[in-house]
Design a protein around this motif. Structure first.
Motif, PDB file in Angstrom:
ATOM      1  N   PRO A 292    -114.814 -34.498  -9.292  1.00  0.00           N
ATOM      2  CA  PRO A 292    -114.235 -34.983 -10.545  1.00  0.00           C
ATOM      3  C   PRO A 292    -114.834 -34.305 -11.772  1.00  0.00           C
ATOM      4  CG  PRO A 292    -115.892 -36.520  -9.784  1.00  0.00           C
ATOM      5  CD  PRO A 292    -115.788 -35.449  -8.728  1.00  0.00           C
ATOM      6  N   ASP A 293    -114.082 -34.324 -12.842  1.00  0.00           N
ATOM      7  CA  ASP A 293    -114.560 -33.783 -14.109  1.00  0.00           C
ATOM      8  C   ASP A 293    -115.251 -34.907 -14.884  1.00  0.00           C
ATOM      9  OD1 ASP A 293    -115.044 -32.201 -16.289  1.00  0.00           O
ATOM     10  OD2 ASP A 293    -113.000 -32.297 -17.076  1.00  0.00           O
ATOM     11  N   ASP A 294    -116.464 -35.236 -14.474  1.00  0.00           N
ATOM     12  CA  ASP A 294    -117.219 -36.267 -15.188  1.00  0.00           C
ATOM     13  C   ASP A 294    -118.676 -35.846 -15.309  1.00  0.00           C
ATOM     14  OD1 ASP A 294    -118.774 -37.047 -12.915  1.00  0.00           O
ATOM     15  OD2 ASP A 294    -117.237 -38.450 -12.275  1.00  0.00           O
ATOM     16  N   LYS A 295    -119.456 -36.653 -16.002  1.00  0.00           N
ATOM     17  CA  LYS A 295    -120.840 -36.282 -16.296  1.00  0.00           C
ATOM     18  C   LYS A 295    -121.854 -37.136 -15.542  1.00  0.00           C
ATOM     19  CE  LYS A 295    -119.659 -34.503 -20.885  1.00  0.00           C
ATOM     20  NZ  LYS A 295    -119.927 -34.571 -22.336  1.00  0.00           N
ATOM     21  N   THR A 296    -121.422 -37.750 -14.449  1.00  0.00           N
ATOM     22  CA  THR A 296    -122.335 -38.564 -13.651  1.00  0.00           C
ATOM     23  C   THR A 296    -123.433 -37.690 -13.049  1.00  0.00           C
ATOM     24  OG1 THR A 296    -120.498 -40.019 -13.083  1.00  0.00           O
ATOM     25  CG2 THR A 296    -122.511 -40.246 -11.779  1.00  0.00           C
ATOM     26  N   MET A 297    -124.662 -38.161 -13.145  1.00  0.00           N
ATOM     27  CA  MET A 297    -125.799 -37.411 -12.617  1.00  0.00           C
ATOM     28  C   MET A 297    -126.365 -38.114 -11.379  1.00  0.00           C
ATOM     29  SD  MET A 297    -125.750 -34.960 -14.723  1.00  0.00           S
ATOM     30  CE  MET A 297    -127.224 -34.071 -14.222  1.00  0.00           C
ATOM     31  N   PRO A 298    -126.970 -37.356 -10.462  1.00  0.00           N
ATOM     32  CA  PRO A 298    -127.543 -37.965  -9.257  1.00  0.00           C
ATOM     33  C   PRO A 298    -128.835 -38.715  -9.569  1.00  0.00           C
ATOM     34  CG  PRO A 298    -128.029 -35.629  -9.307  1.00  0.00           C
ATOM     35  CD  PRO A 298    -127.124 -35.898 -10.485  1.00  0.00           C
ATOM     36  N   GLU A 299    -128.897 -39.953  -9.150  1.00  0.00           N
ATOM     37  CA  GLU A 299    -130.110 -40.740  -9.370  1.00  0.00           C
ATOM     38  C   GLU A 299    -130.955 -40.764  -8.102  1.00  0.00           C
ATOM     39  OE1 GLU A 299    -131.015 -41.584 -12.332  1.00  0.00           O
ATOM     40  OE2 GLU A 299    -129.128 -40.775 -13.099  1.00  0.00           O
ATOM     41  N   TYR A 300    -131.086 -39.618  -7.504  1.00  0.00           N
ATOM     42  CA  TYR A 300    -131.878 -39.490  -6.275  1.00  0.00           C
ATOM     43  C   TYR A 300    -132.321 -38.040  -6.130  1.00  0.00           C
ATOM     44  CZ  TYR A 300    -127.742 -37.257  -4.253  1.00  0.00           C
ATOM     45  OH  TYR A 300    -126.689 -36.402  -4.012  1.00  0.00           O
ATOM     46  N   ILE A 301    -133.323 -37.836  -5.311  1.00  0.00           N
ATOM     47  CA  ILE A 301    -133.797 -36.508  -4.935  1.00  0.00           C
ATOM     48  C   ILE A 301    -133.653 -36.395  -3.426  1.00  0.00           C
ATOM     49  CG2 ILE A 301    -135.806 -34.971  -4.766  1.00  0.00           C
ATOM     50  CD1 ILE A 301    -134.888 -35.245  -7.611  1.00  0.00           C
ATOM     51  N   ARG A 302    -133.081 -35.297  -2.957  1.00  0.00           N
ATOM     52  CA  ARG A 302    -132.953 -35.103  -1.512  1.00  0.00           C
ATOM     53  C   ARG A 302    -133.739 -33.870  -1.078  1.00  0.00           C
ATOM     54  NH1 ARG A 302    -127.846 -33.361   2.276  1.00  0.00           N
ATOM     55  NH2 ARG A 302    -128.663 -34.224   4.222  1.00  0.00           N
ATOM     56  N   PRO A 303    -134.830 -34.066  -0.334  1.00  0.00           N
ATOM     57  CA  PRO A 303    -135.598 -32.912   0.153  1.00  0.00           C
ATOM     58  C   PRO A 303    -134.887 -32.231   1.314  1.00  0.00           C
ATOM     59  CG  PRO A 303    -136.579 -34.953   0.949  1.00  0.00           C
ATOM     60  CD  PRO A 303    -135.465 -35.351   0.029  1.00  0.00           C
ATOM     61  N   LEU A 304    -134.811 -30.916   1.257  1.00  0.00           N
ATOM     62  CA  LEU A 304    -134.260 -30.131   2.362  1.00  0.00           C
ATOM     63  C   LEU A 304    -135.366 -29.559   3.237  1.00  0.00           C
ATOM     64  CD1 LEU A 304    -131.386 -28.181   0.540  1.00  0.00           C
ATOM     65  CD2 LEU A 304    -131.179 -30.214   1.997  1.00  0.00           C
ATOM     66  N   ALA A 305    -136.536 -29.329   2.632  1.00  0.00           N
ATOM     67  CA  ALA A 305    -137.686 -28.819   3.391  1.00  0.00           C
ATOM     68  C   ALA A 305    -138.942 -28.969   2.542  1.00  0.00           C
ATOM     69  CB  ALA A 305    -137.480 -27.350   3.773  1.00  0.00           C
ATOM     70  N   PHE A 306    -140.078 -29.153   3.216  1.00  0.00           N
ATOM     71  CA  PHE A 306    -141.351 -29.246   2.500  1.00  0.00           C
ATOM     72  C   PHE A 306    -142.499 -28.967   3.454  1.00  0.00           C
ATOM     73  CE2 PHE A 306    -140.024 -33.568   3.743  1.00  0.00           C
ATOM     74  CZ  PHE A 306    -141.097 -33.989   4.525  1.00  0.00           C
ATOM     75  N   ASN A 307    -143.644 -28.567   2.889  1.00  0.00           N
ATOM     76  CA  ASN A 307    -144.873 -28.403   3.660  1.00  0.00           C
ATOM     77  C   ASN A 307    -145.812 -29.554   3.319  1.00  0.00           C
ATOM     78  OD1 ASN A 307    -145.917 -27.794   1.130  1.00  0.00           O
ATOM     79  ND2 ASN A 307    -145.966 -25.582   1.476  1.00  0.00           N
ATOM     80  N   ASP A 308    -147.099 -29.431   3.678  1.00  0.00           N
ATOM     81  CA  ASP A 308    -148.041 -30.525   3.418  1.00  0.00           C
ATOM     82  C   ASP A 308    -148.190 -30.797   1.922  1.00  0.00           C
ATOM     83  OD1 ASP A 308    -148.641 -31.098   6.088  1.00  0.00           O
ATOM     84  OD2 ASP A 308    -150.092 -29.463   6.195  1.00  0.00           O
ATOM     85  N   LYS A 309    -148.269 -29.735   1.127  1.00  0.00           N
ATOM     86  CA  LYS A 309    -148.350 -29.916  -0.320  1.00  0.00           C
ATOM     87  C   LYS A 309    -147.070 -30.546  -0.850  1.00  0.00           C
ATOM     88  CE  LYS A 309    -149.722 -29.505  -4.582  1.00  0.00           C
ATOM     89  NZ  LYS A 309    -150.810 -30.326  -5.148  1.00  0.00           N
ATOM     90  N   GLY A 310    -145.941 -30.131  -0.298  1.00  0.00           N
ATOM     91  CA  GLY A 310    -144.665 -30.701  -0.695  1.00  0.00           C
ATOM     92  C   GLY A 310    -144.572 -32.180  -0.399  1.00  0.00           C
TER      93      GLY A 310
END
Length: 373
Positions: A292-310
């Protein structure tokens, strides 16, 4: 100091590795990359799966890779940049680092200021008239600095920081080669067995993905899907769709290409001086994915990959914003809309691969984001 990067990593190459090494040398003890998912800004499928590309980034020196939702990853430079900076701001990054042809934050900030002032005064909207494209109009206001792709994105990152009143400090590294051109060359060379310019870890992941029939994803494999979509589409299917200006009859212009026997022919029938190829591809893909043509923003973070520091970074991030590993966790109305957009994008991506992948994989596949180094 935590550094943020916006990337496609399509694929992760030696230029990306150099950027990370420089960030480490300059004191960054944590690096977060917000990365495009299965579709990239040129509105085509990424070369290979987002989780595999994220894994290559972790093995190349990034600590945490989070997903840039498809409504931003396939958007114009302005929306692409705003979505990415919004997420990096949520992550609490101290700096954002990006490549630019000019290599000057001062020049980029001056250009950003001009565009913001032109937008707020209405000058930009008034200037977009007749048959001239939006990009060309912006360049007249911002200057020749906007003739280069990485400068354009750099300006948009800075604009996004200002609009968000973010504390993130912009930094840039001068590009001495065309990023998009070099990435394109790499993608052409890989099927020929030429891995020059790639870290060994990226090569290993690519070979694994290829052996499993998960590489390369090609737009050609989706041609009949899009042709069928166009032939069965109605004008109302383009109402409220991002990138389709119905007031100017752009949806009807797209429908006039239903006689085409190839996507290339359809693009040629639709595009014009006002509607360049990038705009045409964006409109069709957005309509197919129901973005859609709207300005809604995601209120979440989705990790795809990380290490120990991540993992440590994620723990700190979770105090500020919701972290989800599977999109089925998004049960509120807005979250479900984002989740379903990703589901449609992943299902389409699965048909672009050498071996068709099962449907609804976005919800059912168990991807393990932790990468042990």
């Amino acid at each position: 100091m935590v550094a943020g990067i916006v990337a496609e990593y399509n694929p992760f190459h030696s230029g990306h590795k150099y950027q990370i090494e420089k960030l480490r040398e300059n004191g960054s003890d944590g690096i977060i990359a917000v990365m495009s998912g299965n579709f990239v800004q040129r509105c085509e499928p990424a070369f290979f799966r987002k989780h595999a590309r994220a894994e290559a980034a972790i093995k190349g020196g990034v600590d945490l890779v989070i997903e840039l939702p498809v409504r931003f990853s396939t958007a114009s430079a302005e929306k692409f940049a705003f979505g990415a900076v919004y997420l990096l701001d949520k992550c609490g990054c101290d700096i954002i680092n990006f490549g630019s042809e000019c290599g000057s934050i001062e020049l980029l900030e001056n250009c950003a200021k001009k565009l913001i002032e032109a937008d707020e005064s209405g000058e930009l909207a008034q200037a977009v008239t007749g048959e001239e494209s939006f990009a060309r109009t912006r360049q007249k206001i911002g200057g020749d600095i906007l003739s280069e792709p990485n400068n354009i994105l750099g300006v948009e990152y800075i604009k996004a920081l200002k609009k968000l009143n973010s504390k993130i400090i912009p930094t840039t590294i001068k590009r001495t080669f065309g990023y998009h051109a070099s990435a394109s060359e790499l993608r052409k060379n890989i099927p020929l067995g030429n891995f020059e310019g790639l870290p060994e870890t990226t090569k290993e992941i690519i070979l694994r993905e290829k052996n499993e029939g998960k590489l390369p994803a090609e737009m050609n494999n989706l041609e009949n899907i899009f042709l069928a979509f166009l032939r069965n589409a109605r004008d109302s299917d383009f109402d409220g769709i991002y990138g389709v200006n119905q007031k100017e009859g752009f949806g009807n212009r797209i429908l006039n290409a239903r006689t085409a026997v190839s996507l290339e022919e359809a693009y040629e029938l639709i595009k014009s001086k006002k509607y360049p190829l990038s705009t045409v591809k964006r409109g069709i893909l957005s309509a197919y994915l129901c973005i859609p043509d709207d300005k809604t923003m995601p209120e979440y973070i989705r990790p795809l990959a990380f290490n120990d520091k991540g993992r440590e970074l994620l723990k700190n991030i979770s105090d500020k914003v919701r972290v989800v590993n599977n999109l089925t966790e998004l049960t509120d109305k807005s979250g479900k809309i984002f989740a379903d957009e990703e589901r449609r994008a992943t299902d389409l991506f699965g048909l672009a691969l050498p071996k068709n992948q099962k449907g609804f994989a976005e919800f059912t596949d168990k991807n393990i984001p932790y990468v042990k180094l």
